[in-house]
Design a protein around this motif. Sequence first.
Motif, mmCIF file in Angstrom:
data_model
loop_
_atom_site.group_PDB
_atom_site.id
_atom_site.type_symbol
_atom_site.label_atom_id
_atom_site.label_comp_id
_atom_site.label_asym_id
_atom_site.label_seq_id
_atom_site.Cartn_x
_atom_site.Cartn_y
_atom_site.Cartn_z
ATOM 1 N N GLY A 126 -5.699 8.528 1.885
ATOM 2 C CA GLY A 126 -5.084 8.837 0.599
ATOM 3 C C GLY A 126 -3.591 9.041 0.708
ATOM 4 N N ILE A 127 -3.163 9.709 1.764
ATOM 5 C CA ILE A 127 -1.731 9.944 1.972
ATOM 6 C C ILE A 127 -1.000 8.628 2.230
ATOM 7 N N VAL A 128 -1.592 7.761 3.028
ATOM 8 C CA VAL A 128 -0.976 6.463 3.301
ATOM 9 C C VAL A 128 -0.891 5.638 2.017
ATOM 10 N N THR A 129 -1.958 5.645 1.215
ATOM 11 C CA THR A 129 -1.952 4.914 -0.052
ATOM 12 C C THR A 129 -0.878 5.460 -0.987
ATOM 13 N N LEU A 130 -0.791 6.772 -1.079
ATOM 14 C CA LEU A 130 0.231 7.395 -1.916
ATOM 15 C C LEU A 130 1.637 7.032 -1.439
ATOM 16 N N ALA A 131 1.841 7.039 -0.126
ATOM 17 C CA ALA A 131 3.145 6.665 0.428
ATOM 18 C C ALA A 131 3.497 5.222 0.102
ATOM 19 N N LEU A 132 2.508 4.333 0.148
ATOM 20 C CA LEU A 132 2.762 2.928 -0.196
ATOM 21 C C LEU A 132 3.149 2.782 -1.658
ATOM 22 N N PHE A 133 2.482 3.518 -2.544
ATOM 23 C CA PHE A 133 2.842 3.456 -3.965
ATOM 24 C C PHE A 133 4.237 3.984 -4.208
ATOM 25 N N VAL A 134 4.572 5.087 -3.560
ATOM 26 C CA VAL A 134 5.906 5.645 -3.727
ATOM 27 C C VAL A 134 6.949 4.687 -3.177
ATOM 28 N N GLY A 135 6.623 4.019 -2.072
ATOM 29 C CA GLY A 135 7.546 3.069 -1.468
ATOM 30 C C GLY A 135 7.808 1.854 -2.345
ATOM 31 N N ILE A 136 6.806 1.458 -3.087
ATOM 32 C CA ILE A 136 6.954 0.278 -3.973
ATOM 33 C C ILE A 136 7.783 0.675 -5.160
#
Length: 136
Positions: A126-136
């Motif tokens: 979940g943290i990795v997914t959230l980081a990817l969304f924030v990065g985009i």
Amino acid sequence: MENSFNSKVLVAQVSEADKIAFYKKTYAHVAGGVLLFVLFEYLFLQSTTIIEFALSMTQGYKWLLLLGGFMLITNYAESTALKTSDKNLQYLAYSGYIFAEAFIFIPLIYIAIAYTNNFDVIKQAGIVTLALFVGI
């Protein structure tokens, strides 16, 4: 860029302001879909009956039935989104697709939790997914 899908205008051909608006709407819908997926998955994993049913569907030919049902729901959601201009019906179809996606993920997530004996793997994903969304 209002209703550009019906007039066949490519995003590359519109102004920068319209591109930004399109990208914001697109990623807002994807983020909403991810949040709805998390909600459905959380609710599914609270019921042992649903978990047992989903796990039983991974045995033999039942898995093919589950995949076939998923394909039907996916096809219905896509055709509804493309054929109607009613936003509420499109969102309902999108929610149905997310519901089916969350259901098909139950065995995978259950096995990940069962083999690690804790919820840390899911938290990290979940943290990795959230980081990817924030990065985009």
